[in-house]
Scaffold this motif. Structure first.
Motif, PDB file in Angstrom:
ATOM      1  N   ARG A 166     -48.237  74.747   6.379  1.00  0.00           N
ATOM      2  CA  ARG A 166     -48.290  74.493   7.815  1.00  0.00           C
ATOM      3  C   ARG A 166     -49.701  74.682   8.372  1.00  0.00           C
ATOM      4  O   ARG A 166     -50.052  74.072   9.368  1.00  0.00           O
ATOM      5  N   HIS A 167     -50.470  75.559   7.754  1.00  0.00           N
ATOM      6  CA  HIS A 167     -51.820  75.772   8.277  1.00  0.00           C
ATOM      7  C   HIS A 167     -52.753  74.673   7.746  1.00  0.00           C
ATOM      8  O   HIS A 167     -52.722  74.351   6.553  1.00  0.00           O
ATOM      9  N   PRO A 168     -53.606  74.107   8.617  1.00  0.00           N
ATOM     10  CA  PRO A 168     -54.505  73.043   8.161  1.00  0.00           C
ATOM     11  C   PRO A 168     -55.417  73.459   7.001  1.00  0.00           C
ATOM     12  O   PRO A 168     -55.774  72.625   6.172  1.00  0.00           O
ATOM     13  N   TYR A 169     -55.755  74.755   6.909  1.00  0.00           N
ATOM     14  CA  TYR A 169     -56.597  75.185   5.785  1.00  0.00           C
ATOM     15  C   TYR A 169     -55.813  75.108   4.472  1.00  0.00           C
ATOM     16  O   TYR A 169     -56.320  74.617   3.462  1.00  0.00           O
TER      17      TYR A 169
ATOM     18  N   ARG B 108     -63.967  73.386  10.982  1.00  0.00           N
ATOM     19  CA  ARG B 108     -63.583  72.494   9.885  1.00  0.00           C
ATOM     20  C   ARG B 108     -62.245  71.821  10.139  1.00  0.00           C
ATOM     21  O   ARG B 108     -61.752  71.085   9.282  1.00  0.00           O
ATOM     22  N   CYS B 109     -61.638  72.118  11.271  1.00  0.00           N
ATOM     23  CA  CYS B 109     -60.246  71.706  11.449  1.00  0.00           C
ATOM     24  C   CYS B 109     -60.127  70.365  12.174  1.00  0.00           C
ATOM     25  O   CYS B 109     -60.633  70.209  13.291  1.00  0.00           O
ATOM     26  N   PRO B 110     -59.416  69.406  11.569  1.00  0.00           N
ATOM     27  CA  PRO B 110     -59.244  68.110  12.233  1.00  0.00           C
ATOM     28  C   PRO B 110     -58.288  68.172  13.423  1.00  0.00           C
ATOM     29  O   PRO B 110     -58.246  67.236  14.220  1.00  0.00           O
ATOM     30  N   LEU B 111     -57.539  69.259  13.551  1.00  0.00           N
ATOM     31  CA  LEU B 111     -56.526  69.335  14.614  1.00  0.00           C
ATOM     32  C   LEU B 111     -56.965  70.186  15.795  1.00  0.00           C
ATOM     33  O   LEU B 111     -56.182  70.385  16.734  1.00  0.00           O
ATOM     34  N   ALA B 112     -58.196  70.719  15.756  1.00  0.00           N
ATOM     35  CA  ALA B 112     -58.599  71.728  16.757  1.00  0.00           C
ATOM     36  C   ALA B 112     -58.400  71.240  18.188  1.00  0.00           C
ATOM     37  O   ALA B 112     -58.711  70.093  18.523  1.00  0.00           O
ATOM     38  N   VAL B 113     -57.857  72.131  19.019  1.00  0.00           N
ATOM     39  CA  VAL B 113     -57.687  71.855  20.452  1.00  0.00           C
ATOM     40  C   VAL B 113     -58.490  72.922  21.204  1.00  0.00           C
ATOM     41  O   VAL B 113     -59.072  73.820  20.597  1.00  0.00           O
TER      42      VAL B 113
ATOM     43  N   HIS C  82     -52.624  77.463  16.503  1.00  0.00           N
ATOM     44  CA  HIS C  82     -52.151  77.112  17.842  1.00  0.00           C
ATOM     45  C   HIS C  82     -51.356  75.811  17.850  1.00  0.00           C
ATOM     46  O   HIS C  82     -50.475  75.622  18.679  1.00  0.00           O
ATOM     47  N   VAL C  83     -51.678  74.923  16.918  1.00  0.00           N
ATOM     48  CA  VAL C  83     -51.031  73.611  16.933  1.00  0.00           C
ATOM     49  C   VAL C  83     -49.774  73.607  16.059  1.00  0.00           C
ATOM     50  O   VAL C  83     -48.715  73.123  16.475  1.00  0.00           O
ATOM     51  N   ARG C  84     -49.885  74.169  14.879  1.00  0.00           N
ATOM     52  CA  ARG C  84     -48.800  74.075  13.906  1.00  0.00           C
ATOM     53  C   ARG C  84     -47.780  75.207  13.991  1.00  0.00           C
ATOM     54  O   ARG C  84     -46.710  75.126  13.399  1.00  0.00           O
TER      55      ARG C  84
ATOM     56  N   SER D  50     -61.273  83.399  18.659  1.00  0.00           N
ATOM     57  CA  SER D  50     -61.139  81.957  18.363  1.00  0.00           C
ATOM     58  C   SER D  50     -60.443  81.837  17.015  1.00  0.00           C
ATOM     59  O   SER D  50     -60.211  82.839  16.348  1.00  0.00           O
ATOM     60  N   CYS D  51     -60.166  80.605  16.604  1.00  0.00           N
ATOM     61  CA  CYS D  51     -59.702  80.376  15.238  1.00  0.00           C
ATOM     62  C   CYS D  51     -60.940  80.206  14.368  1.00  0.00           C
ATOM     63  O   CYS D  51     -61.803  79.373  14.663  1.00  0.00           O
ATOM     64  N   ARG D  52     -61.024  80.964  13.288  1.00  0.00           N
ATOM     65  CA  ARG D  52     -62.242  80.908  12.454  1.00  0.00           C
ATOM     66  C   ARG D  52     -62.326  79.620  11.638  1.00  0.00           C
ATOM     67  O   ARG D  52     -63.344  79.340  11.020  1.00  0.00           O
TER      68      ARG D  52
ATOM     69  N   THR E 292     -57.726  83.712  19.512  1.00  0.00           N
ATOM     70  CA  THR E 292     -57.456  83.917  18.088  1.00  0.00           C
ATOM     71  C   THR E 292     -55.965  83.704  17.830  1.00  0.00           C
ATOM     72  O   THR E 292     -55.137  84.396  18.439  1.00  0.00           O
ATOM     73  N   PRO E 293     -55.607  82.772  16.952  1.00  0.00           N
ATOM     74  CA  PRO E 293     -54.166  82.564  16.696  1.00  0.00           C
ATOM     75  C   PRO E 293     -53.578  83.715  15.877  1.00  0.00           C
ATOM     76  O   PRO E 293     -54.243  84.257  15.006  1.00  0.00           O
ATOM     77  N   ARG E 294     -52.363  84.077  16.186  1.00  0.00           N
ATOM     78  CA  ARG E 294     -51.646  85.144  15.448  1.00  0.00           C
ATOM     79  C   ARG E 294     -50.629  84.493  14.524  1.00  0.00           C
ATOM     80  O   ARG E 294     -50.162  83.386  14.803  1.00  0.00           O
TER      81      ARG E 294
HETATM   82  S1  SF4 Z   1     -55.449  73.689  15.045  1.00  0.00           S
HETATM   83 FE1  SF4 Z   1     -56.703  75.273  15.930  1.00  0.00          FE
HETATM   84  S2  SF4 Z   1     -55.672  77.177  15.430  1.00  0.00           S
HETATM   85 FE2  SF4 Z   1     -54.837  75.607  14.064  1.00  0.00          FE
HETATM   86  S3  SF4 Z   1     -56.121  75.783  12.260  1.00  0.00           S
HETATM   87 FE3  SF4 Z   1     -57.008  74.165  13.547  1.00  0.00          FE
HETATM   88  S4  SF4 Z   1     -58.585  75.239  14.704  1.00  0.00           S
HETATM   89 FE4  SF4 Z   1     -57.218  76.807  13.874  1.00  0.00          FE
END
Ligand code: SF4
Ligand SMILES: Nc1ncnc2c1ncn2[C@@H]1O[C@H](COP(=O)(O)OP(=O)(O)OP(=O)(O)O)[C@@H](O)[C@H]1O
Ligand SMILES: [Mg+2]
Length: 327
Positions: free
Chosen positions: A248-251, A292-297, A319-321, A286-288, A304-306
């Motif tokens: 689920r996480h883009p990384y 590098r993330c194609p989905l960043a909002v 935050h997105v997924r 923030s999200c670290r 910082t996402p938990r």
């Molecule tokens: S969408 Fe945002 S919170 Fe999710 S991995 Fe990408 S940068 Fe991080």
């Protein structure tokens, strides 16, 4: 059920630089991780993501900046005195990447194992120590034990030396082995033997293992659960097959997309094809992974996402997924 090990908000910062250039490196930030009885948990992440620092915190080599480590439900800070600390070290030994780090080249293999037995199990007689040394050497698949114990480290192969690293840990009668990249210096062809040793130890000795690795295929082969680390945070965790089948996480997705055959060896550093490493020195909330993330909002740049549940036993910090709506 109370987990064997639990970290709650575990954090370790290092001061870097001096004077006006003094800054704070966030090696491990707010890590919640559990390891159950007889469970193998793989901790996967690229170089510098904080895996060894996390293991050293659990091993009490480093003191936490913040947060707590609970062993069998009890905070480690409640264990005071030399005897209690020794008992914990005996229960939770570490096995390192380089077996030479824990083997003294000047002594035969027996020396280190017998020394550990004398320190951690003083109730044993000399004859019982010898018998136990032979037992632990056989438990890691080395035969004949008496002959192996009589050798010097340089008379063993790399794979045999690493097995001795596990035998030394076993002599403590451990409950949880912290294995920090124990197979990464070995040829691919002999890694599988070591992975099987770890799997057998869980069965025969009932130990749990925190298995730190760069290799996702090895993690899949060995572990029940996986925790993916990035820039000092755990960004995704859950049952290994579930996380690798439905990341689920883009990384995690980025790592898995780099390998066409999911069972082929996959080195996280190669897969991540690092561009900008995450900012872990004086990071802002923030999200670290945002650079590098194609989905960043927008929220990714200042919140910082938990970790939030995304499926049964499966959590992700995004935050997105993993907004919570689909938990
Ligand atoms: S969408 Fe945002 S919170 Fe999710 S991995 Fe990408 S940068 Fe991080
Ligand atoms: N004693 C220390 N002083 C300052 N910084 C440190 C110290 N130990 C680790 N770090 C930093 O903390 C971060 C995490 O390091 P760590 O060794 O835990 O990463 P790792 O995931 O184990 O990496 P690798 O896969 O290369 O072993 C890195 O930026 C590292 O430079
Ligand atoms: Mg490391």
């Amino acid at each position: 059920m109370t987990p064997l090990l639990e970290t709650v908000g575990l954090t370790r910062h290092f001061k870097v630089g001096t004077g006006l250039t003094r800054r704070v490196l966030h090696a491990v930030d707010d890590v919640d991780l559990t390891v159950g009885e007889r469970e193998i948990v793989a901790l996967v992440g690229e170089s510098g993501s904080g895996k060894s620092t996390l293991a050293r915190l659990v091993a009490q080599v480093h003191r936490p900046t913040r947060g707590e480590i609970r062993y069998r439900g009890e905070p480690l800070t409640a264990r005071r005195g030399r005897t209690a600390r020794l008992a914990y070290r005996s229960d939770v030994p570490m096995v390192f990447q380089d077996p030479f780090a824990s083997l003294n080249p000047a002594h035969r293999v027996a020396h280190g194992i017998l020394r550990g037995l004398t320190l951690h199990r003083p109730e044993l007689t000399a004859a019982e120590r010898t018998a136990e040394a032979e037992r632990v050497v056989e438990a890691v698949g080395l035969h004949p034990a008496a002959e192996i114990l009589d050798r010097y480290p340089h008379e063993l192969s790399g794979g045999q030396r690493q097995r001795i690293g596990f035998a030394q840990a076993l002599a403590h009668r451990p409950r949880l082995i912290l294995a920090d990249e124990p197979v990464s210096m070995l040829d691919v062809s002999i890694r599988i033997g070591l992975l099987n040793v770890m799997a057998d130890l869980r069965e025969s000795e009932g130990v749990s293992i925190l298995y730190i690795t760069h290799d996702i295929a090895g993690a899949r082969y060995l572990s029940d659960r996986i925790a993916v680390m990035y820039g000092g945070h755990i960004v995704e965790t859950g049952p290994t097959e579930e996380v690798l089948a439905r990341p689920r996480h883009p990384y995690t997705e980025l790592l898995l997309s780099a390998v066409p055959d999911p069972r082929a060896p996959l080195d996280v550093d190669a897969a991540a094809a690092r561009t900008d490493p995450p900012v872990v020195i004086d990071p802002v909330p923030s999200c670290r992974f945002r650079a590098r993330c194609p989905l960043a909002v927008d929220a990714c740049h200042h919140v910082t996402p938990r970790l939030r549940p995304v499926a049964e036993g499966h959590t992700a910090a995004c935050h997105v997924r993993a907004s919570g709506a689909d938990a």
